[in-house]
Design a protein around this motif. Structure first.
Motif, PDB file in Angstrom:
ATOM      1  N   MET A  63      53.383  82.041   8.753  1.00  0.00           N
ATOM      2  CA  MET A  63      53.611  80.731   8.148  1.00  0.00           C
ATOM      3  C   MET A  63      54.962  80.119   8.507  1.00  0.00           C
ATOM      4  O   MET A  63      55.260  78.997   8.103  1.00  0.00           O
ATOM      5  N   GLN A  64      55.796  80.838   9.222  1.00  0.00           N
ATOM      6  CA  GLN A  64      57.159  80.377   9.479  1.00  0.00           C
ATOM      7  C   GLN A  64      57.204  78.985  10.090  1.00  0.00           C
ATOM      8  O   GLN A  64      58.039  78.165   9.727  1.00  0.00           O
ATOM      9  N   GLU A  65      56.306  78.715  11.044  1.00  0.00           N
ATOM     10  CA  GLU A  65      56.321  77.420  11.711  1.00  0.00           C
ATOM     11  C   GLU A  65      55.307  76.442  11.130  1.00  0.00           C
ATOM     12  O   GLU A  65      55.369  75.247  11.416  1.00  0.00           O
ATOM     13  N   LYS A  66      54.388  76.947  10.318  1.00  0.00           N
ATOM     14  CA  LYS A  66      53.328  76.091   9.793  1.00  0.00           C
ATOM     15  C   LYS A  66      53.683  75.476   8.442  1.00  0.00           C
ATOM     16  O   LYS A  66      53.079  74.476   8.041  1.00  0.00           O
ATOM     17  N   LEU A  67      54.618  76.083   7.729  1.00  0.00           N
ATOM     18  CA  LEU A  67      54.941  75.634   6.380  1.00  0.00           C
ATOM     19  C   LEU A  67      56.415  75.222   6.332  1.00  0.00           C
ATOM     20  O   LEU A  67      57.291  76.039   6.052  1.00  0.00           O
ATOM     21  N   PRO A  68      56.719  73.971   6.618  1.00  0.00           N
ATOM     22  CA  PRO A  68      58.114  73.507   6.715  1.00  0.00           C
ATOM     23  C   PRO A  68      58.745  73.264   5.353  1.00  0.00           C
ATOM     24  O   PRO A  68      59.073  72.129   4.984  1.00  0.00           O
ATOM     25  N   LEU A  69      58.906  74.337   4.596  1.00  0.00           N
ATOM     26  CA  LEU A  69      59.527  74.250   3.283  1.00  0.00           C
ATOM     27  C   LEU A  69      60.641  75.279   3.179  1.00  0.00           C
ATOM     28  O   LEU A  69      60.569  76.350   3.794  1.00  0.00           O
ATOM     29  N   PRO A  70      61.681  75.010   2.395  1.00  0.00           N
ATOM     30  CA  PRO A  70      62.713  76.023   2.163  1.00  0.00           C
ATOM     31  C   PRO A  70      62.163  77.120   1.254  1.00  0.00           C
ATOM     32  O   PRO A  70      61.166  76.929   0.556  1.00  0.00           O
ATOM     33  N   GLY A  71      62.805  78.275   1.284  1.00  0.00           N
ATOM     34  CA  GLY A  71      62.417  79.363   0.393  1.00  0.00           C
ATOM     35  C   GLY A  71      61.821  80.563   1.090  1.00  0.00           C
ATOM     36  O   GLY A  71      61.662  81.628   0.470  1.00  0.00           O
ATOM     37  N   ALA A  72      61.502  80.426   2.399  1.00  0.00           N
ATOM     38  CA  ALA A  72      60.856  81.529   3.112  1.00  0.00           C
ATOM     39  C   ALA A  72      61.754  82.764   3.175  1.00  0.00           C
ATOM     40  O   ALA A  72      61.304  83.886   2.930  1.00  0.00           O
ATOM     41  N   ASP A  73      63.039  82.568   3.507  1.00  0.00           N
ATOM     42  CA  ASP A  73      63.953  83.706   3.642  1.00  0.00           C
ATOM     43  C   ASP A  73      64.157  84.421   2.306  1.00  0.00           C
ATOM     44  O   ASP A  73      64.209  85.657   2.248  1.00  0.00           O
ATOM     45  N   LYS A  74      64.273  83.650   1.244  1.00  0.00           N
ATOM     46  CA  LYS A  74      64.468  84.254  -0.082  1.00  0.00           C
ATOM     47  C   LYS A  74      63.222  85.042  -0.509  1.00  0.00           C
ATOM     48  O   LYS A  74      63.329  86.127  -1.086  1.00  0.00           O
ATOM     49  N   LEU A  75      62.054  84.474  -0.211  1.00  0.00           N
ATOM     50  CA  LEU A  75      60.817  85.176  -0.573  1.00  0.00           C
ATOM     51  C   LEU A  75      60.661  86.444   0.259  1.00  0.00           C
ATOM     52  O   LEU A  75      60.211  87.482  -0.251  1.00  0.00           O
ATOM     53  N   LEU A  76      61.044  86.390   1.522  1.00  0.00           N
ATOM     54  CA  LEU A  76      60.994  87.574   2.371  1.00  0.00           C
ATOM     55  C   LEU A  76      61.902  88.665   1.825  1.00  0.00           C
ATOM     56  O   LEU A  76      61.512  89.844   1.762  1.00  0.00           O
ATOM     57  N   THR A  77      63.111  88.301   1.433  1.00  0.00           N
ATOM     58  CA  THR A  77      64.043  89.288   0.864  1.00  0.00           C
ATOM     59  C   THR A  77      63.454  89.924  -0.385  1.00  0.00           C
ATOM     60  O   THR A  77      63.536  91.147  -0.577  1.00  0.00           O
ATOM     61  N   LEU A  78      62.851  89.105  -1.236  1.00  0.00           N
ATOM     62  CA  LEU A  78      62.240  89.614  -2.467  1.00  0.00           C
ATOM     63  C   LEU A  78      61.093  90.565  -2.140  1.00  0.00           C
ATOM     64  O   LEU A  78      60.973  91.649  -2.733  1.00  0.00           O
ATOM     65  N   ALA A  79      60.254  90.194  -1.177  1.00  0.00           N
ATOM     66  CA  ALA A  79      59.125  91.043  -0.795  1.00  0.00           C
ATOM     67  C   ALA A  79      59.603  92.360  -0.199  1.00  0.00           C
ATOM     68  O   ALA A  79      59.019  93.414  -0.462  1.00  0.00           O
ATOM     69  N   GLU A  80      60.649  92.323   0.589  1.00  0.00           N
ATOM     70  CA  GLU A  80      61.172  93.551   1.197  1.00  0.00           C
ATOM     71  C   GLU A  80      61.750  94.485   0.150  1.00  0.00           C
ATOM     72  O   GLU A  80      61.652  95.712   0.281  1.00  0.00           O
ATOM     73  N   GLN A  81      62.339  93.923  -0.894  1.00  0.00           N
ATOM     74  CA  GLN A  81      62.842  94.764  -1.987  1.00  0.00           C
ATOM     75  C   GLN A  81      61.689  95.484  -2.677  1.00  0.00           C
ATOM     76  O   GLN A  81      61.773  96.688  -2.974  1.00  0.00           O
ATOM     77  N   HIS A  82      60.624  94.764  -2.922  1.00  0.00           N
ATOM     78  CA  HIS A  82      59.451  95.373  -3.550  1.00  0.00           C
ATOM     79  C   HIS A  82      58.787  96.378  -2.609  1.00  0.00           C
ATOM     80  O   HIS A  82      58.286  97.414  -3.063  1.00  0.00           O
ATOM     81  N   ARG A  83      58.792  96.089  -1.321  1.00  0.00           N
ATOM     82  CA  ARG A  83      58.209  97.039  -0.375  1.00  0.00           C
ATOM     83  C   ARG A  83      59.004  98.332  -0.348  1.00  0.00           C
ATOM     84  O   ARG A  83      58.427  99.425  -0.217  1.00  0.00           O
ATOM     85  N   SER A  84      60.307  98.237  -0.448  1.00  0.00           N
ATOM     86  CA  SER A  84      61.139  99.446  -0.487  1.00  0.00           C
ATOM     87  C   SER A  84      60.724 100.333  -1.655  1.00  0.00           C
ATOM     88  O   SER A  84      60.611 101.559  -1.514  1.00  0.00           O
ATOM     89  N   ASP A  85      60.484  99.712  -2.811  1.00  0.00           N
ATOM     90  CA  ASP A  85      60.033 100.475  -3.985  1.00  0.00           C
ATOM     91  C   ASP A  85      58.646 101.069  -3.739  1.00  0.00           C
ATOM     92  O   ASP A  85      58.366 102.208  -4.128  1.00  0.00           O
ATOM     93  N   ALA A  86      57.782 100.301  -3.084  1.00  0.00           N
ATOM     94  CA  ALA A  86      56.424 100.769  -2.827  1.00  0.00           C
ATOM     95  C   ALA A  86      56.426 101.972  -1.893  1.00  0.00           C
ATOM     96  O   ALA A  86      55.615 102.902  -2.052  1.00  0.00           O
TER      97      ALA A  86
END
Length: 317
Positions: free
Chosen positions: A106-129
């Protein structure tokens, strides 16, 4: 997400008994699972968790497919243990797919801010998983599975269980004959689930997806003894791919709800999350327009197992 690694076929052959075939299917998939164990400890190669989860589910599916010969009460313990393995890997797998496919695509298809922050949040949860995954792999329970399950399968321990005469006859049956009966039954359940289906009913679509998955597992188990099944599996996969998108939407929605729980209120993250779900839903409804064509193609496809049994092709009615 489809398997991107080629999976070796189970080396079954005509003349093999049902009991021997089940033992071979379980051994083959257990060995496959063990080959991915080391890679499952980290997300450097996300196929590790994916392939371990797939093979554990395939072994459960095999126990279910052979239930008329090996009753549920005989295999229940191992079905539950394999289900536990798959469940412990599930969260890591969902987050791997979300990061590698949901966000990356979605990086190029969804031109909205927030992608990097959501990625960081997901990676934190993945670390726990992945901590959960490593705890699984280091647990005493998993060690017992690795020790005892192969012995149970390779020794065909179900033959020593208290079975009925009918079940023992089934165990001694030629696997080719058994496969035809099993495929007929699995296909019939797909047809029942898909006939008069309301394609806008997510529950009905989910049930059809489950039955398609069971049929595909069975077809893959018996592909070496049934010429033409590779073509049939490809046709079935086209239907599964569409149904899989609906499942992906459901998983993504639930995953985002979980990621955003606990006071997450960044407006950019919230907006981007909504955009992700909306985009995926748009993809699904575009695919849904082609559902009838895919369903009819599946309904009218040849029965390769009947062709091999009778020497001529037959079609579904």
């Amino acid at each position: 997400m489809g398997n991107i690694k080629a999976r070796a076929q189970v080396p079954l052959h005509k003349g093999m008994t049902v009991s021997a075939a089940l033992a071979e299917i379980l051994r083959h998939n257990f060995d496959d699972m063990m080959q991915w164990e080391a890679k499952a400890r980290s997300w450097d190669d996300i196929e590790g968790v994916h392939q371990m989860r797939v093979t554990s589910r395939r072994m459960r599916a095999a126990l279910s497919s052979f239930r008329s010969a090996v009753p549920k009460e005989v295999s229940r313990h191992w079905s539950e243990e394999l289900g536990w393995v798959a469940s412990q890997l599930g969260r890591a797998r969902d987050l791997d797919v979300f990061i590698a496919e949901g966000l990356a695509s979605m990086q190029e298809k969804l031109p909205l801010p927030g992608a990097d922050k959501l990625l960081t949040l997901a990676e934190q949860h993945r670390s726990d998983a992945y901590e959960v995954v490593r705890a699984l792999l280091d647990s005493d329970r998993y060690a017992e599975i690795k020790l005892d399950f192969p012995q149970w399968a390779e020794s065909a321990a179900w033959e020593q269980a208290d079975l009925s005469e009918k079940q023992r006859i089934q165990l001694d049956m030629d696997i080719a004959k058994y496969a035809r009966k099993r495929l007929d039954r699995s296909e019939r359940r797909v047809l029942e689930a898909g006939t008069d289906l309301d394609k806008n009913d997510t529950r009905q679509m989910h049930q059809l997806r489950i039955q398609c998955k069971k049929l595909r597992y069975a077809a893959e188990f018996f592909s070496t003894i049934t010429p033409g099944l590779d073509v049939y599996i490809r046709q079935l996969k086209e239907l599964q791919d569409l149904l899989g998108v609906l499942n992906d939407v459901s998983i993504m929605s639930d995953l985002l709800t979980d990621l955003l729980a606990g006071g997450q209120s960044d407006p950019d993250v919230m907006r981007y999350s909504g955009g992700l779900v909306g985009w995926r839903m748009r993809q699904f409804y575009e695919l849904l327009d082609g559902f009838e064509n895919r369903w009819q193609a599946f309904v009218l496809a040849k029965h390769p197992w009947r062709h091999s049994a009778h020497g001529h092709g037959q079609h579904r009615r």
